[in-house]
Structures are given as structure tokens and as C-alpha cells.
Scaffold this motif. Structure first.
Motif, PDB file in Angstrom:
ATOM      1  N   GLN A 115       1.810   1.348  -3.721  1.00  0.00           N
ATOM      2  CA  GLN A 115       0.657   1.517  -4.614  1.00  0.00           C
ATOM      3  C   GLN A 115      -0.612   1.629  -3.751  1.00  0.00           C
ATOM      4  O   GLN A 115      -1.266   0.619  -3.487  1.00  0.00           O
ATOM      5  N   PRO A 116      -0.963   2.833  -3.323  1.00  0.00           N
ATOM      6  CA  PRO A 116      -2.088   3.002  -2.392  1.00  0.00           C
ATOM      7  C   PRO A 116      -3.402   2.409  -2.895  1.00  0.00           C
ATOM      8  O   PRO A 116      -4.251   2.015  -2.076  1.00  0.00           O
ATOM      9  N   GLU A 117      -3.602   2.323  -4.194  1.00  0.00           N
ATOM     10  CA  GLU A 117      -4.883   1.844  -4.731  1.00  0.00           C
ATOM     11  C   GLU A 117      -4.874   0.352  -5.032  1.00  0.00           C
ATOM     12  O   GLU A 117      -5.827  -0.171  -5.627  1.00  0.00           O
ATOM     13  N   ARG A 144       0.823  -1.217   0.000  1.00  0.00           N
ATOM     14  CA  ARG A 144       0.000   0.000   0.000  1.00  0.00           C
ATOM     15  C   ARG A 144       0.852   1.260   0.000  1.00  0.00           C
ATOM     16  O   ARG A 144       0.422   2.302  -0.496  1.00  0.00           O
TER      17      ARG A 144
END
Length: 325
Positions: free
Chosen positions: A40-42, A37
Motif C-alpha cells: 500500500q504505497p500511500e 509500502r
């Protein structure tokens, strides 16, 4: 032993978490999820298990997202999966990429070993989560719990915690976190006794220490207190047997540095030192008779006798009487 949970970093397409220790597995999974996360938070993280697996599920879950987001599959219990599960998992391994991260948990053993071999051959990141079994393992784990938090605990404090809670690694870890949160400065034995003194006093280790020292009255007092607080006779007998075997092993090992003997005997250095102190007043013949008495008690507390508590008391009286002979 050392704990090998990864620090925050970019997660590669393939990750293997390998070993049976559940608390280390959970920490490794939490760290991997946090790293995913962070990068790549999404990212979409899905979870599957090798237990009760439906054929075809893995390829479907590994297929590209409709909206093109990166995906991660956390696959637990790979060591318990069916042939269909193993076939599907091996088939999707080549699909791993920046957009599809596969995190596989295998608790060890021969079943599903071809999955482990395939992941290692594919240069997966391996996070070892070995079993915490021996006293040396528990000592290293406990010491590392405090070190991770920037705290220091004395060897006596570590020993007291292990004696109180060492049969349950999750509870041991929780106790370490409580001491870290609720105290400041050096964690010594007195601090541990303040928080866990009742459990320490009620353990089989205290019973065994008193019996081996020849103090029958104290050993019986501690035994009755332990039984009154709900401790089963079986683990008490197991501790008596373990402590006596340690005396035999250390006595037979002869002289040498505690650290060297600890490595050779699979014990912690403080256990070597304690056994050496306890060996005063003991002969090999006396230890042999005590081990026989504890073996008889073990048979009785596991169903071979009518009164398990009396069986333990008799073994304690035998040990105390043999001290100094």
C-alpha cells in the motif's frame, strides 16, 4: 541461532517483534515498513513509544483517517510502558484490520507480558529478535551476514572478525557489510586481517592465546600494544578468564565430535578445536592455579589494586609459567 526477519510479503494486521537485540529489531522494522509500502504505497505510518506515554494517545492515533487511507502504528518499547499504556494498547488490538496495522516491539522480560500474550493469542505474526550473546550466536550471526549477501567466509575469517569486533554486534555487522562491499570472492582470514588486523592483534583474545601457549614475551607485547591503542584492562582479564574456562570445559567433556560438544557446551565448533589444540601441555591443577591468578587480577583491575596493567601482566606471567608444568 537463526535470524528471523521476515522476507517481503503482505503484512498482517498484527505484528509482534519480540526480543532484545537492537540490530535485529531495526532490521525487522525496516522490513515490515518496506512490505507495508510495497502493498500500500500511500499507507500512513506513525510511531509511538511506551516510554513517557500520555494516556489516550494510542486510541487517538488508531482512529480512522479523515481521508480513509490505511494506517500503521509502530509501537516501540512495549515492555517499558505504564499501566495506562498497556490498557490503551490492549484496547486497540481488536481494531487491527487491513486498514489499521499494529506493529508492536517488546524487548522481552516479564513487564508488559500480557501484551505479548494477547498478541500471540490474536495470531499476530511474531518476528523473534533474540539476544546475540554467546560465541556460537556471534558465529551464526556473522556467517549469516555473508550468506544473506551470497558470499562465503571461512571459519577462520569469522573467528578473526568476532575476535576483533564481537563485543559490539552493530560494529560486527558493519564490518561484514564493508567486506561484502569492498571485496570479491571467498573471504578468508587474510582478507579480514587486511581490513581489521590492528584490532585483531590488539584484542584480549590474542593476548590470551599467547599466554596460554606459554609465550610470555609475545603475550606481554600484545598486551602493551592493546593498552597503547586504548583497550581497557578489564575486558582483557575477562577474555583470559573465558579462555581458561573454555579449556577446563573442553578438557572435562572428553572425546566426541566438535559439533556435538559445541552444542552441549554453548561454544562454536572452531572453539572446541582450538581449545583441544591448546590443552596440550596443560594439567587440571595448572589450569586451576591460572584461574585463581586471573580472579585476583580481575579484583585489582576493577578497583581493588593500584596498578591495573601490572595486575594483568602478573596474571599473564603466571599463565605462561604454568604452561607445560
Amino acid at each position: 541461532m537463526s535470524e528471523t526477519v521476515a522476507v517481503a510479503q503482505r503484512v498482517p494486521p498484527l505484528v509482534l517483534i519480540h526480543g532484545p537485540e537492537s540490530i535485529l529489531i531495526e532490521r525487522a522494522l525496516s522490513q515490515v515498513a518496506a512490505d507495508l509500502r510495497l502493498a500500500q504505497p500511500e499507507i500512513e505510518i506513525s510511531r509511538l513509544s511506551g516510554v513517557a506515554y500520555d494516556a489516550g494517545t494510542l486510541p487517538m492515533e488508531a482512529s480512522p483517517s479523515l481521508f480513509g487511507e490505511a494506517k500503521a502504528l509502530v509501537i516501540r518499547d512495549a515492555d517499558e510502558g505504564s499501566e495506562a499504556f498497556q490498557t490503551d494498547l490492549l484496547a486497540v488490538l481488536p481494531d487491527a484490520s487491513e486498514d489499521l496495522v499494529l506493529v508492536v516491539v517488546h524487548k522481552g522480560g516479564a513487564r508488559g507480558k500480557k501484551i505479548v500474550d494477547a498478541l500471540k493469542s490474536a495470531k499476530a505474526r511474531v518476528i523473534d529478535t533474540p539476544a546475540i550473546k554467546t560465541d556460537r550466536d556471534k558465529q551464526d550471526f556473522t556467517t549469516n551476514e555473508f550468506r544473506r549477501a551470497g558470499r562465503k567466509a571461512t571459519p577462520d575469517a569469522v573467528r578473526a572478525l568476532i575476535e576483533a569486533l564481537g563485543s559490539d554486534i552493530a560494529e560486527l555487522a558493519s564490518a561484514c557489510q564493508q567486506l561484502i562491499s569492498d571485496t570479491t570472492g571467498l573471504i578468508d582470514e587474510q582478507v579480514v586481517m587486511t581490513y581489521h588486523g590492528g584490532k585483531v592483534e590488539a584484542t584480549g583474545f590474542r593476548v590470551a592465546d599467547a599466554a596460554i601457549a606459554g609465550d610470555a614475551a609475545e603475550a606481554l607485547r600484545l598486551l602493551r600494544h592493546a593498552i597503547a591503542t586504548g583497550l581497557d584492562p578489564v575486558p582483557i582479564v575477562a577474555v583470559l578468564a573465558s579462555q581458561l574456562r573454555q579449556l577446563v570445559k573442553v578438557g572435562a567433556a572428553g572425546r566426541g565430535r566438535s559439533a556435538d560438544l559445541a552444542r552441549d557446551l554453548g561454544m562454536a565448533p572452531w572453539q572446541i578445536d582450538r581449545a583441544r589444540r591448546a590443552l596440550s601441555g596443560w594439567s587440571g591443577d595448572a589450569l586451576g592455579r591460572c584461574i585463581q591468578a586471573v580472579a585476583a587480577a580481575d579484583f585489582e583491575v576493577k578497583g581493588g589494586g593500584r596498578d591495573p596493567v601490572y595486575a594483568v601482566e602478573r596474571a599473564i606471567l603466571t599463565i605462561a609459567a604454568e604452561h607445560g608444568r
